[in-house]
Design a protein around this motif. Structure first.
Motif, PDB file in Angstrom:
ATOM      1  N   LYS A  71       0.859  -1.185   0.000  1.00  0.00           N
ATOM      2  CA  LYS A  71       0.000   0.000   0.000  1.00  0.00           C
ATOM      3  C   LYS A  71       0.893   1.232   0.000  1.00  0.00           C
ATOM      4  CE  LYS A  71      -4.341  -1.426   1.946  1.00  0.00           C
ATOM      5  NZ  LYS A  71      -4.140  -2.853   2.176  1.00  0.00           N
ATOM      6  N   LYS A  72       0.488   2.180  -0.779  1.00  0.00           N
ATOM      7  CA  LYS A  72       1.282   3.397  -0.866  1.00  0.00           C
ATOM      8  C   LYS A  72       0.342   4.590  -0.717  1.00  0.00           C
ATOM      9  CE  LYS A  72       4.945   5.441  -3.481  1.00  0.00           C
ATOM     10  NZ  LYS A  72       5.160   6.308  -4.533  1.00  0.00           N
ATOM     11  N   ALA A  73       0.698   5.500   0.151  1.00  0.00           N
ATOM     12  CA  ALA A  73      -0.104   6.707   0.325  1.00  0.00           C
ATOM     13  C   ALA A  73       0.208   7.668  -0.809  1.00  0.00           C
ATOM     14  CB  ALA A  73       0.202   7.348   1.671  1.00  0.00           C
ATOM     15  N   MET A  74      -0.822   8.127  -1.482  1.00  0.00           N
ATOM     16  CA  MET A  74      -0.635   9.025  -2.608  1.00  0.00           C
ATOM     17  C   MET A  74      -0.943  10.449  -2.181  1.00  0.00           C
ATOM     18  SD  MET A  74       0.160   6.832  -4.936  1.00  0.00           S
ATOM     19  CE  MET A  74      -0.028   7.597  -6.553  1.00  0.00           C
ATOM     20  N   ARG A  75      -0.055  11.362  -2.556  1.00  0.00           N
ATOM     21  CA  ARG A  75      -0.355  12.769  -2.311  1.00  0.00           C
ATOM     22  C   ARG A  75      -1.444  13.198  -3.286  1.00  0.00           C
ATOM     23  NH1 ARG A  75       3.496  15.680   0.272  1.00  0.00           N
ATOM     24  NH2 ARG A  75       5.346  14.518   0.849  1.00  0.00           N
ATOM     25  N   PRO A  76      -2.248  14.140  -2.865  1.00  0.00           N
ATOM     26  CA  PRO A  76      -3.241  14.669  -3.808  1.00  0.00           C
ATOM     27  C   PRO A  76      -2.557  15.295  -5.024  1.00  0.00           C
ATOM     28  CG  PRO A  76      -3.706  15.391  -1.570  1.00  0.00           C
ATOM     29  CD  PRO A  76      -2.349  14.746  -1.553  1.00  0.00           C
ATOM     30  N   THR A  77      -3.060  14.991  -6.202  1.00  0.00           N
ATOM     31  CA  THR A  77      -2.530  15.593  -7.421  1.00  0.00           C
ATOM     32  C   THR A  77      -3.699  16.171  -8.206  1.00  0.00           C
ATOM     33  OG1 THR A  77      -2.811  13.554  -8.669  1.00  0.00           O
ATOM     34  CG2 THR A  77      -0.676  13.872  -7.587  1.00  0.00           C
ATOM     35  N   GLN A  78      -3.404  16.789  -9.326  1.00  0.00           N
ATOM     36  CA  GLN A  78      -4.490  17.333 -10.147  1.00  0.00           C
ATOM     37  C   GLN A  78      -5.378  16.218 -10.679  1.00  0.00           C
ATOM     38  OE1 GLN A  78      -3.275  20.303 -12.994  1.00  0.00           O
ATOM     39  NE2 GLN A  78      -3.418  21.772 -11.322  1.00  0.00           N
ATOM     40  N   GLY A 114      -6.098  12.384  -3.205  1.00  0.00           N
ATOM     41  CA  GLY A 114      -4.981  11.597  -2.702  1.00  0.00           C
ATOM     42  C   GLY A 114      -5.514  10.231  -2.303  1.00  0.00           C
ATOM     43  N   GLY A 115      -4.939   9.626  -1.294  1.00  0.00           N
ATOM     44  CA  GLY A 115      -5.482   8.351  -0.823  1.00  0.00           C
ATOM     45  C   GLY A 115      -4.443   7.267  -0.869  1.00  0.00           C
TER      46      GLY A 115
END
Ligand SMILES: [Zn+2]
Length: 108
Positions: free
Chosen positions: A45-52, A57-58
């Motif tokens: 699992k990898k936390a994603m930064r919010p992007t356009q 994110g998530g």
């Protein structure tokens, strides 16, 4: 640089670790660390930064590299996880050969 016994596009079987017994395709090989990324194996699992593209994110899951010594090549001819031998073709190219059935694994 480690000599890899598997490469991108190979089908491999995991022989140790939590995903032991799983079979998948090599998506990437990383010779500098001797690791491979195998489809659907060693998912992290990898936390994603919010992007356009993904403003929320998530958490997403992706394959983490595992040590190439934890996988065995699955021979496309006999469909068995096998060790590989090497041989030199008439053209002078080094190709991999299945130790179980003796068929060439690399076609060129
Ligand atoms: Zn074989």
């Amino acid at each position: 640089m480690t000599k890899m016994h598997v490469k991108k596009g190979d089908t491999v079987k995991v022989i140790s670790g939590k995903d032991r017994g799983k079979v998948g395709e090599v998506k990437r090989s990383i010779p500098s660390t001797g690791r491979v990324v195998v489809e659907k194996v060693n998912m992290m699992k990898k936390a994603m930064r919010p992007t356009q593209q993904n403003p929320q994110g998530g958490i997403s899951t992706m394959e983490a590299p595992l040590d190439a010594s934890n996988v065995m090549l699955v021979c496309p001819s006999c469909n068995e996880a096998t060790r590989v031998a090497h041989k030199r073709t008439e053209a002078g190219k080094l190709i991999r050969v299945c130790k179980k059935c003796g068929k060439d694994i690399d076609t060129e």
